[in-house]
Design an enzyme around this catalytic site. Structure first.
Site, PDB file in Angstrom:
ATOM      1  N   LYS A   1      77.997  69.444  43.100  1.00  0.00           N
ATOM      2  CA  LYS A   1      78.679  68.046  43.218  1.00  0.00           C
ATOM      3  C   LYS A   1      79.889  68.608  42.498  1.00  0.00           C
ATOM      4  CE  LYS A   1      79.335  63.623  41.823  1.00  0.00           C
ATOM      5  NZ  LYS A   1      80.969  63.204  40.374  1.00  0.00           N
ATOM      6  N   SER A   2      79.562  69.639  41.267  1.00  0.00           N
ATOM      7  CA  SER A   2      80.976  70.040  40.744  1.00  0.00           C
ATOM      8  C   SER A   2      81.909  71.966  40.896  1.00  0.00           C
ATOM      9  CB  SER A   2      80.511  70.133  38.954  1.00  0.00           C
ATOM     10  OG  SER A   2      80.321  68.783  38.560  1.00  0.00           O
TER      11      SER A   2
ATOM     12  N   GLY B   1      86.668  61.571  39.700  1.00  0.00           N
ATOM     13  CA  GLY B   1      87.488  61.987  38.884  1.00  0.00           C
ATOM     14  C   GLY B   1      87.803  63.394  38.610  1.00  0.00           C
TER      15      GLY B   1
ATOM     16  N   SER C   1      85.475  68.110  27.630  1.00  0.00           N
ATOM     17  CA  SER C   1      86.134  67.516  29.013  1.00  0.00           C
ATOM     18  C   SER C   1      85.550  68.897  29.525  1.00  0.00           C
ATOM     19  CB  SER C   1      86.321  66.954  29.417  1.00  0.00           C
ATOM     20  OG  SER C   1      86.627  66.566  30.543  1.00  0.00           O
TER      21      SER C   1
ATOM     22  N   ASP D   1      75.728  62.952  31.881  1.00  0.00           N
ATOM     23  CA  ASP D   1      75.870  62.684  33.855  1.00  0.00           C
ATOM     24  C   ASP D   1      74.063  62.376  34.355  1.00  0.00           C
ATOM     25  OD1 ASP D   1      78.260  63.151  34.784  1.00  0.00           O
ATOM     26  OD2 ASP D   1      78.005  64.678  35.665  1.00  0.00           O
TER      27      ASP D   1
ATOM     28  N   ARG E   1      78.977  53.356  31.604  1.00  0.00           N
ATOM     29  CA  ARG E   1      77.453  53.510  31.744  1.00  0.00           C
ATOM     30  C   ARG E   1      76.126  53.259  30.124  1.00  0.00           C
ATOM     31  NH1 ARG E   1      77.701  58.642  35.039  1.00  0.00           N
ATOM     32  NH2 ARG E   1      78.284  58.130  37.187  1.00  0.00           N
TER      33      ARG E   1
ATOM     34  N   ARG F   1      75.670  56.488  40.116  1.00  0.00           N
ATOM     35  CA  ARG F   1      73.665  57.187  39.140  1.00  0.00           C
ATOM     36  C   ARG F   1      73.690  55.644  38.327  1.00  0.00           C
ATOM     37  NH1 ARG F   1      74.588  62.214  39.452  1.00  0.00           N
ATOM     38  NH2 ARG F   1      77.071  63.458  39.133  1.00  0.00           N
TER      39      ARG F   1
HETATM   40  C1  S3P Z   1      82.218  67.196  35.823  1.00  0.00           C
HETATM   41  C2  S3P Z   1      82.641  67.520  34.643  1.00  0.00           C
HETATM   42  C3  S3P Z   1      82.524  66.406  33.925  1.00  0.00           C
HETATM   43  C4  S3P Z   1      81.307  65.454  34.106  1.00  0.00           C
HETATM   44  C5  S3P Z   1      81.846  65.182  35.458  1.00  0.00           C
HETATM   45  C6  S3P Z   1      82.024  66.747  36.207  1.00  0.00           C
HETATM   46  C7  S3P Z   1      82.753  68.586  36.223  1.00  0.00           C
HETATM   47  O1  S3P Z   1      82.768  65.263  32.927  1.00  0.00           O
HETATM   48  O2  S3P Z   1      80.509  64.230  33.934  1.00  0.00           O
HETATM   49  O3  S3P Z   1      80.147  64.333  36.296  1.00  0.00           O
HETATM   50  O4  S3P Z   1      82.400  69.025  37.516  1.00  0.00           O
HETATM   51  O5  S3P Z   1      84.318  68.791  35.504  1.00  0.00           O
HETATM   52  P1  S3P Z   1      84.086  65.200  32.048  1.00  0.00           P
HETATM   53  O6  S3P Z   1      83.854  66.657  32.159  1.00  0.00           O
HETATM   54  O7  S3P Z   1      85.073  64.751  31.830  1.00  0.00           O
HETATM   55  O8  S3P Z   1      82.981  65.089  30.553  1.00  0.00           O
END
Ligand code: S3P
Length: 439
Positions: free
Chosen positions: A25-26, A102, A176, A325, A356, A398
């Site tokens: 996904k990322s 997000g 983050s 996650d 969570r 999740r």
């Molecule tokens: C992600 C970063 C994480 C993760 C999210 C995906 C990303 O969040 O929890 O599911 O793809 O950069 P944070 O960067 O807010 O920790």
């Protein structure tokens, strides 16, 4: 059998399975965005056809990027040619909907901060309550004007008046990857050197992908410096399987005696694999073979897991960002293990798709687990027999999947309601669950 809106799960015996994970996904979000900014066509394979990632592709299309969809599976497109616009995006006709994501919203915010046209990012109810001040502050100090029009301060919808950015040196107050990536993407539009300092290592997919697109940056420990004005050079991308999706099956196998699992071509980037180390410490047998394409590419490999008896452990502070996650399903592993699992320094969990900490604690308790809630985490004393019951997943993919795994170990039937949210990250989860339970 499971209908569309709820999952019904019963305990299963030992199993042997071989699964293929959907695209990460990322990495899928980043591929859509950086390919769209690049100077030509990029052929992306194994794109994740989840709602979150499809929203990001649509967002790039609404910014003038053309996409040719070459192949699809049951859930949506998996192979796409993204025709990069060489950093010259055009104004969207309407607000851009990021859905539940997000990552989509925060990364796109970095791009929109650099555009001279006005634009708006919107999201669903959950996303509209998540903190966006964390990306607004650095992007505003680069010169963008961003108005949070949501009911709560600093929340979406976000209205952007971007352009004319200046480089900054940003010391991130929280670990983050989304904030880091928003600043790095905005930095491409700011002439001069932008530096981001992270308090701890977070997933580094943006840095790796920019390097693959020949964007020069300097990584010095947890500090990354990038020169603005570079145009990413188009490449083709193969997206590895998602280790965060694999995590559900890894935990299910690790906790089930005499069970075996093989997952091929899964992403094994060390900033994502802390779960494996924790489960090994708990007694799981996990072997992986990494075959990285090159230094800045994404490490990919095969994973073999053998089931046995698990014992509790303390999750270290430095491990938290690299398994954030996976904590819902790791807490389920804690409930299935002998002894105590302690998770602290994880207050970020409170601002994910659901809170969570509360949602995991409430659901584990409802199944009969011994769990204590902390401000920044939880402690789980494992060993109680879990009982099936009807659970909510609070619109959080999740949580839905973690408790489907718990249901595989519970007495009686576990029903998880409103599980359509699973499609935001892992639309084939139900099919893979059926394979594990031999249906
Ligand atoms: C992600 C970063 C994480 C993760 C999210 C995906 C990303 O969040 O929890 O599911 O793809 O950069 P944070 O960067 O807010 O920790």
């Amino acid at each position: 059998m499971s209908d569309l809106n709820s999952l019904k799960v019963r305990s299963i015996g030992e199993f042997s399975a071989e699964l293929k994970m959907p695209g990460d996904k990322s990495i899928s979000h980043r591929a859509a965005i950086i390919a769209g900014l690049s100077n030509g066509p990029c052929h992306i394979r194994n794109y994740l056809p989840s709602e979150d990632c499809l929203n990001t592709l649509r967002a790039m299309e609404s910014l003038g990027v053309n996409c040719d969809y070459l192949a699809s599976n049951d859930y949506g497109p998996t192979e796409v040619v993204v025709h990069g616009k060489g950093m010259r995006l055009t104004a969207p006709g309407e607000p851009i909907d990021c859905g539940n994501s997000g990552t989509g919203m925060r990364l796109l915010a970095g791009v929109l901060a650099g555009q001279e046209f006005e634009s708006t990012l919107t999201g669903d109810e959950s996303l509209s309550s998540r903190p966006m001040g964390r990306i607004m502050r650095p992007l505003e100090s680069m010169g963008a004007r961003i108005v949070g029009k949501g009911e709560d301060e600093g929340c979406a919808p976000l209205l952007f008046h971007g352009g004319n950015l200046v480089p900054i040196h940003y010391v991130m107050p929280m670990a983050s990857a989304q904030v880091k990536s928003a600043v790095l993407l905005a930095a491409l539009f700011a002439p001069g050197k932008t530096t981001v300092e992270q308090p701890a290592q977070t997933r580094d997919h943006t840095e790796r992908m920019l390097a693959q697109f020949q964007v020069r940056s300097i990584c010095n420990g947890n500090e990354i410096t990038i020169d603005g004005g570079q145009v990413p050079v188009a490449i083709d991308i193969d997206i590895p399987g998602d280790i965060s999706s694999a995590a559900f099956w890894i935990v299910a196998t690790a906790a089930k005696r005499n069970s075996n699992l093989l997952i091929q071509n899964v992403g094994l980037n060390p900033t994502r694999t802390a779960l494996l180390g924790v489960l090994q410490r708990m007694g799981a047998t996990i072997r992986n073979t990494v075959h990285s394409p090159d230094e800045m590419g994404e490490p990919v490999g095969n994973l073999k897991v053998q089931g046995g008896e698990l014992c509790g452990t303390e999750i270290r502070e430095d491990e938290i960002p690299n398994l954030i996650d996976e904590i819902p399903v790791l807490a389920v592993a804690g409930a299935l293990a002998r002894g105590k699992m302690t998770i602290r320094n994880a207050s970020e969990l409170r601002v994910k798709e659901s809170d969570r900490i509360t949602t995991v604690v409430d659901n584990l308790r409802a199944m009969g687990a011994d769990v204590t809630e902390h401000d920044d985490g939880m402690s789980v004393v494992g060993g109680n027999q879990l009982h099936g019951t009807t659970l909510d997943c609070f619109g959080d993919h999740r949580i839905a999947m973690a408790f489907a795994i718990a249901g595989l170990f519970a007495e009686g039937e576990t029903v998880i309601r409103n599980t359509e949210c699973i499609a935001t990250s892992y639309p084939g989860f139900g099919k893979d669950l059926d394979q594990i339970r031999g249906q």
